[in-house]
Design an enzyme around this catalytic site. Structure first.
Site, PDB file in Angstrom:
ATOM      1  N   GLN A 182       0.800  -1.219   0.000  1.00  0.00           N
ATOM      2  CA  GLN A 182       0.000   0.000   0.000  1.00  0.00           C
ATOM      3  C   GLN A 182       0.834   1.271   0.000  1.00  0.00           C
ATOM      4  O   GLN A 182       0.289   2.360  -0.193  1.00  0.00           O
ATOM      5  CB  GLN A 182      -0.940  -0.011   1.216  1.00  0.00           C
ATOM      6  CG  GLN A 182      -1.979  -1.121   1.140  1.00  0.00           C
ATOM      7  CD  GLN A 182      -2.808  -1.216   2.401  1.00  0.00           C
ATOM      8  OE1 GLN A 182      -2.480  -1.947   3.325  1.00  0.00           O
ATOM      9  NE2 GLN A 182      -3.886  -0.476   2.451  1.00  0.00           N
ATOM     10  N   HIS A 207       1.475  -9.528   4.466  1.00  0.00           N
ATOM     11  CA  HIS A 207       0.323  -8.624   4.557  1.00  0.00           C
ATOM     12  C   HIS A 207      -0.429  -8.703   3.227  1.00  0.00           C
ATOM     13  O   HIS A 207      -0.391  -7.780   2.415  1.00  0.00           O
ATOM     14  CB  HIS A 207       0.792  -7.195   4.835  1.00  0.00           C
ATOM     15  CG  HIS A 207      -0.310  -6.273   5.262  1.00  0.00           C
ATOM     16  ND1 HIS A 207      -0.373  -5.700   6.502  1.00  0.00           N
ATOM     17  CD2 HIS A 207      -1.413  -5.830   4.610  1.00  0.00           C
ATOM     18  CE1 HIS A 207      -1.430  -4.931   6.603  1.00  0.00           C
ATOM     19  NE2 HIS A 207      -2.096  -5.002   5.454  1.00  0.00           N
ATOM     20  N   ASN A 238      -1.012 -11.129   8.493  1.00  0.00           N
ATOM     21  CA  ASN A 238      -1.969 -10.054   8.720  1.00  0.00           C
ATOM     22  C   ASN A 238      -3.351 -10.519   8.291  1.00  0.00           C
ATOM     23  O   ASN A 238      -3.547 -10.937   7.141  1.00  0.00           O
ATOM     24  CB  ASN A 238      -1.574  -8.813   7.909  1.00  0.00           C
ATOM     25  CG  ASN A 238      -2.638  -7.731   7.976  1.00  0.00           C
ATOM     26  OD1 ASN A 238      -2.764  -7.016   8.963  1.00  0.00           O
ATOM     27  ND2 ASN A 238      -3.436  -7.620   6.910  1.00  0.00           N
ATOM     28  N   GLU A 239      -4.297 -10.498   9.227  1.00  0.00           N
ATOM     29  CA  GLU A 239      -5.694 -10.796   8.952  1.00  0.00           C
ATOM     30  C   GLU A 239      -5.861 -12.031   8.062  1.00  0.00           C
ATOM     31  O   GLU A 239      -6.423 -11.963   6.961  1.00  0.00           O
ATOM     32  CB  GLU A 239      -6.377  -9.580   8.323  1.00  0.00           C
ATOM     33  CG  GLU A 239      -6.314  -8.334   9.207  1.00  0.00           C
ATOM     34  CD  GLU A 239      -7.029  -7.130   8.607  1.00  0.00           C
ATOM     35  OE1 GLU A 239      -7.499  -7.234   7.457  1.00  0.00           O
ATOM     36  OE2 GLU A 239      -7.120  -6.086   9.276  1.00  0.00           O
TER      37      GLU A 239
END
Length: 620
Positions: A177, A278, A335-336
């Site tokens: 990102q 991620h 991540n998640e």
């Protein structure tokens, strides 16, 4: 943990649920403002006086973080290299779609030609704009004029609480990102580039993001100037191992980049926290055909159930940990993971890969830091807390998303029934599995962005769980944003998120009392509604709704710590700058604005307000 203890923990969680208590009349005021107070019965006295501009303003500037003595958390790589033997390192160039010269080393399975072929298979649309920078930019000090605090909000918290001395407040970001430079210095494609094509095929800026890959020193300089102590970021797997699998060469430029990033973070007085994955799964796990299916657990296919994924990920984690464990105290494996667990095999791969790296870090590296995993869950609260069916639905919803991973990792217990009754291909856990998995996270990382109002479907949870075509599958509950009072549960943000800091305290109680581990809020933040449409920069920078959110969020955290006895060990604001939100740049989560043409960063009011709130409540 015994079953009896688990029952107690669920009872505690149930008691913490939000209750709608009806009341008449205006809001209750503090005791000093009651009918017996001096201002309640007196009459004002009006008079004239000589007017003058007597109001004064205090000018304060942010206090930068002060570098302290360096801390070592594990032996250096030279002492750990035997744990990842026979690593070969090399370098690759950059990929240009319209290059007129082709690589000639086609006989080398890991040469420049093979590396370029990976990019050619992706076929990125309009990959022409590589951004402004092509080399690391030297940082410049942040001028004092940019560090002047904005006018304070009129209503300020009146609490007397302090954060514990070991509480870690920081900011977070993720590579896909913010970094850009996706095809530079040896990096190969990931799942995120595929999403870029799917979301916005005609926008080449999506591939540039914030150019943090070359501007990381300036970003770190700006964070340190604001007094931020902890910086959480991710390292892309494909920058370290462009060919992803064990036995393939390590990218020397990738190692050197993150070595410098980590060292500069420490040099500025900050502490680095690293996430290994991620969302940016290497595309190699989508090349090989295998028995793929429509995702049944999460929202997409992360490649986790690929037969080579688990071993390859563990190898990648070992490479990065051995190189940087001496300087990095906190490691997040995933991540998640729920969001990209495509099926039961994927869940099995995630928890076992995580546990293997936990054991590797603590037993073989003998690291003094911590290893954890970051979960997501839009906390389910019962639509009517007095209705047992709504409470049952909320428990089902939260168990499916959290206990599926947390039961084995924190409690050494089997998957929850909510998961097993829904996912037919879940991999059963043996007693040996549970013994190996138990206690393999040093704390529970959670990204608690919002809450959702939950009630059971009309056909019942069990009927939904047995029917994969049911529109509510797999969570099998109704999710709403309106409570029984008819009001939304919070402020509408740019995306689906509704701001619900009032539910955070209940959520923290639920996590602590259910999974019995310290909690770290690994991400929290939101995009102000239509911030991208602001007519000028000053309107974007004065982001009062975000300031209110952060202050409310941390105030509830303090109450959970001091009034409820919940061990919350840290909180990380998302995100340290506006970035690419998986499709566009319109959702501004950042506490800094980014000029998409010049890449200039500017602090927002919320950044000043949140660091000031924390600094005023930090024990010296």
């Amino acid at each position: 943990m015994s079953a009896a203890i688990l029952v107690v923990s669920w009872a505690t969680a149930a008691l913490a649920q939000q209750i709608y208590a009806p009341a008449d009349g205006p809001a209750v005021r503090p005791t000093k403002c009651s009918a017996n107070g001096s201002y309640a019965t007196a009459s004002p006295v009006y008079s004239f006086s000589q007017f003058s501009f007597t109001q004064t303003e205090t000018v304060r500037t942010a206090t930068s973080v002060t570098p302290g003595p360096s801390t070592t958390y594990a032996p250096p790589y030279e002492s750990l290299s035997h744990l990842v033997p026979d690593l070969a390192t090399t370098t690759w160039g950059n990929w240009y779609p319209n290059a007129t010269v082709s690589a000639t080393d086609s006989a080398d399975p890991y040469g420049q030609a093979a590396w370029s072929a990976i990019w050619e298979r992706v076929n990125l649309a309009n990959f022409t704009d590589r951004g402004i920078y092509s080399t690391t930019v030297s940082p410049t000090p942040v001028p004092t004029s940019e560090l002047v605090l904005p006018p304070p909000s009129y209503f300020q918290p009146q609490d007397s609480y302090y954060f514990p001395k070991d509480f870690e407040f920081g900011v977070a970001g993720s590579a896909s990102q913010i970094e850009g430079a996706i095809a530079d210095e040896g990096r190969t494609p990931t799942l995120m580039e595929v999403l870029t094509v799917a979301y916005s095929p005609d926008d080449p800026k999506d591939y540039v993001t914030n150019e943090n890959y070359y501007l990381y020193k300036q970003d770190i300089e700006r964070l340190a100037a604001m007094g931020v102590k902890y910086y959480s970021f991710s390292i892309p797997w494909t920058r370290i191992l462009p060919f992803a699998l064990e036995g393939t060469p390590v990218n020397q430029q990738g190692l050197a980049h993150y070595e410098d990033l980590i060292n500069f973070t420490i040099e500025k007085g900050m502490v680095p926290h690293v996430t290994l994955l991620h969302f940016d799964t290497p595309l190699q796990f989508y090349d090989d055909p295998y028995n793929r299916s429509v995702p049944t657990v999460g929202r997409g296919d992360g490649g986790y159930s690929h037969p080579k994924f688990q071993d390859a990920f563990v190898h990648y984690g070992k490479v990065v940990m051995t190189h940087f464990a001496d300087r990095v105290p906190v490691w997040y494996t995933f991540n998640e993971p729920l969001l990209y667990c495509e099926n039961g095999k994927a869940v099995d791969a995630v928890i076992k890969a995580h546990a293997r790296l936990f054991h590797f870090y603590h037993e073989e590296i003998q690291g003094a830091g911590r290893v954890a995993i970051k979960f997501n869950d839009n906390f389910g609260v019962p639509r009517d807390p007095a209705d047992p069916k709504d409470v049952e639905a909320a428990n089902h919803f939260n168990e499916f998303q959290l206990a599926t991973f947390a039961n084995p990792l924190f409690l050494g217990r089997d998957y929850p029934e909510a998961y097993k009754m829904t996912i037919p291909d879940h991999v059963p856990l043996t007693a040996e599995d549970l013994a190996y998995l138990n206690g393999t996270a040093d704390f529970l990382g959670i990204d608690p962005y919002t809450a959702t109002v939950v009630s059971p479907p009309s056909n019942g949870i069990a009927a939904c769980a047995a029917n994969m075509s049911d529109p509510l599958f797999p969570y099998c509950v109704k999710e709403e944003t309106v409570t029984t009072t008819g009001w939304n549960i919070g402020y509408r943000s740019e995306s689906y998120v509704y701001l619900t800091p009032a539910y955070l305290r209940t959520y923290l109680n639920y996590l602590w009392n259910t999974f019995r581990a310290p909690v770290v809020i690994t991400e929290f933040g939101f995009p102000v509604f239509r911030e991208a449409e602001a007519e000028n920069l000053s309107d974007q920078l004065f982001d009062q709704p975000r300031s209110d959110y952060y202050i409310q969020f941390l105030s509830e955290t303090l109450k959970a710590i001091w009034e409820d006895g919940v061990h919350v060990a840290g909180a990380f604001a998302w995100s340290f700058a506006d970035n690419w939100e998986f499709g566009d740049y319109d959702q501004h989560f950042g506490i800094q604005a980014v000029n998409r043409t010049t890449m200039e960063r500017r602090y927002k009011k919320s950044f000043f307000d949140v660091v000031d709130f924390v600094a005023a409540r930090t024990q010296k």
